[in-house]
Each structure stands twice: as C-alpha cells, then as structure tokens.
Design a protein around this motif. Structure first.
Motif, short mmCIF file in Angstrom:
data_model
loop_
_atom_site.label_atom_id
_atom_site.label_comp_id
_atom_site.label_asym_id
_atom_site.label_seq_id
_atom_site.Cartn_x
_atom_site.Cartn_y
_atom_site.Cartn_z
N SER A 75 -8.80 -1.73 0.09
CA SER A 75 -8.25 -0.39 -0.11
C SER A 75 -9.02 0.66 0.68
CB SER A 75 -8.27 -0.01 -1.60
OG SER A 75 -7.34 -0.78 -2.31
N ALA A 76 -10.34 0.57 0.66
CA ALA A 76 -11.17 1.55 1.37
C ALA A 76 -10.88 1.53 2.88
CB ALA A 76 -12.65 1.28 1.11
N THR A 109 -6.44 -1.14 12.17
CA THR A 109 -6.78 -1.41 10.77
C THR A 109 -6.86 -2.91 10.52
OG1 THR A 109 -5.72 0.64 10.12
CG2 THR A 109 -6.15 -0.96 8.37
N LEU A 166 -8.04 0.47 4.29
CA LEU A 166 -6.69 1.00 4.48
C LEU A 166 -6.68 2.53 4.36
CD1 LEU A 166 -4.57 -1.59 2.46
CD2 LEU A 166 -4.71 -1.36 4.95
N GLN A 167 -7.39 3.06 3.39
CA GLN A 167 -7.44 4.50 3.16
C GLN A 167 -7.99 5.25 4.37
OE1 GLN A 167 -6.37 6.03 0.15
NE2 GLN A 167 -6.50 7.87 1.40
N ALA A 168 -8.97 4.66 5.02
CA ALA A 168 -9.62 5.32 6.15
C ALA A 168 -8.83 5.19 7.45
CB ALA A 168 -11.01 4.72 6.34
N THR A 177 -10.82 -3.61 -3.72
CA THR A 177 -11.36 -2.26 -3.53
C THR A 177 -11.86 -2.06 -2.10
OG1 THR A 177 -13.49 -3.01 -4.43
CG2 THR A 177 -11.99 -1.86 -5.95
N THR A 230 -4.97 4.63 8.02
CA THR A 230 -3.53 4.40 7.86
C THR A 230 -2.70 4.74 9.09
OG1 THR A 230 -3.27 6.56 6.85
CG2 THR A 230 -3.56 4.69 5.36
N GLY A 255 -2.21 5.60 -1.44
CA GLY A 255 -3.60 5.31 -1.76
C GLY A 255 -3.82 4.21 -2.77
N GLU A 256 -2.74 3.51 -3.16
CA GLU A 256 -2.87 2.42 -4.13
C GLU A 256 -2.45 1.10 -3.52
OE1 GLU A 256 -1.47 2.92 -8.12
OE2 GLU A 256 -1.70 5.09 -7.99
N TRP A 274 0.85 -1.19 0.00
CA TRP A 274 0.00 0.00 0.00
C TRP A 274 0.89 1.23 0.00
CZ3 TRP A 274 -4.94 1.54 -0.43
CH2 TRP A 274 -5.33 2.77 0.11
#
Length: 186
Positions: free
Chosen positions: A140-141, A153, A143-145, A137, A147, A63-64, A60
């Motif tokens: 990812s969402a 997490t 992880l994005q929220a 996806t 970090t 954001g990817e 990660w």
C-alpha cells in the motif's frame, strides 16, 4: 456472475483450455510441472477476476488495498477446518503448499468473481513472490507514493520484494483504469 465482453469466452472457459494445454504438455514432456494464474477481464465497469493457486489480484482505490483473491492453499483449508489458527498458519512450513495449479491435472477449478471498478482504480496482479516478501501495508505504501506511473510502480514493488529477501520469483502487473472512450479501459 462475472461479466464477459461480447464475443469473448468466460474466464473459466479460458482457464480450462489453458489448463488442458498445460497438462498435455506436461504429459508429452514427462515432466512434473504446473503453475499458478491470476487474471482479469474488463467489461464496462466490471472486472472479472479469476485465479488458480496462490497468485493474487488486489484492488487499489482511494488509498485502500483490498485482496480480491484467496489463496488455494493447504494452510487456508486447514484454517477453514479449524485445524490451524491464522497465527499458526503464518509460521507454518507448509504455508506455500498450494492445492490447485494449472497443469497439475486434466481438470482445474478456478475461482472467478466480479468487482465493480471505476476510473482511477488500480488492479495489481502478482505472484506469491511479492506478497510473501511484502506485507499488504508495505505494498500500500508503495502504491500510495506512486499512483501516476504504473510501470515504475511495478518495478518498485519487485525491487522492494527482492530487497526484503526475494526468496521466490516476483511478477507484478499493474492495470490503471482510465475513462478513455466507452466505459472504463486500461
């Protein structure tokens, strides 16, 4: 080739040793047992990534989310041979059949690769109980929220997989790379 810290054995050697111990235990117990593996070894700005079976390592950054491993599975082999399409594989009852596992035989062939890492990156190691229940996806969402707290997490990823049906055990390890000391550390 993957970088190895001074004084440490290469990942393939470690995996060979663990596999042989697991195989010998299987024989001693007269049990049909085996397991999958995903592991990372950090050396400076390089992460050596190794796996056997369908446990995965994700990277990660910014954001990817990128999957660094490719499942050792019957489905992937059939797709590689052109005997099955990706769409067929997604719905196949054989999608969980793995072709490599620790302890299944006296020898195992891990996949080992290297990736450049930097401060702020996250490495996500997980069993198929996570990625079988959550699309990349959705991972990812989460992880994005979240970090800033890898432990929280990881708990949220496990909870989300269980809420999505939790048909298999879910193990998640998140490694947050920091710039403390020399080079990159976890």
């Amino acid at each position: 080739a993957a970088a190895t810290p001074p004084g440490q054995p290469p990942l393939a050697e470690v995996i060979h040793t663990v596999n042989l111990c697991t195989f010998r235990q299987k024989i001693a117990l007269a049990r049909n047992m085996a397991t999958t593996l995903a592991m990372v070894q950090l050396c400076g700005s390089t992460a050596a990534v190794a796996h056997v079976g369908d446990s995965r390592v994700y990277h990660w950054r910014g954001g990817e989310l990128r999957c660094l491993t490719r499942d050792h599975s019957l489905i992937n082999e059939l797709c590689d041979q052109g005997a099955m399409t990706a769409s067929q594989a997604e719905h196949s009852r054989q999608r969980h059949v793995i072709t490599r596992a620790l302890g299944a035989a006296a020898e195992v062939r891990p996949t080992v690769a290297a990736v450049t890492v930097t401060t702020g990156d996250l490495l996500l190691l997980c069993t198929d109980g996570l990625n079988a229940m959550l699309a990349d996806t959705a991972i990812s969402a989460i992880l994005q929220a979240n970090t800033d707290d890898p432990g929280r997490t990881a708990e949220q990823l496990v909870a989300a997989a269980n809420e999505a049906g939790g048909r298999d055990n879910v193990t998640v390890v998140l490694v947050q790379l920091t710039g403390r000391g020399e080079g990159i550390s976890a």
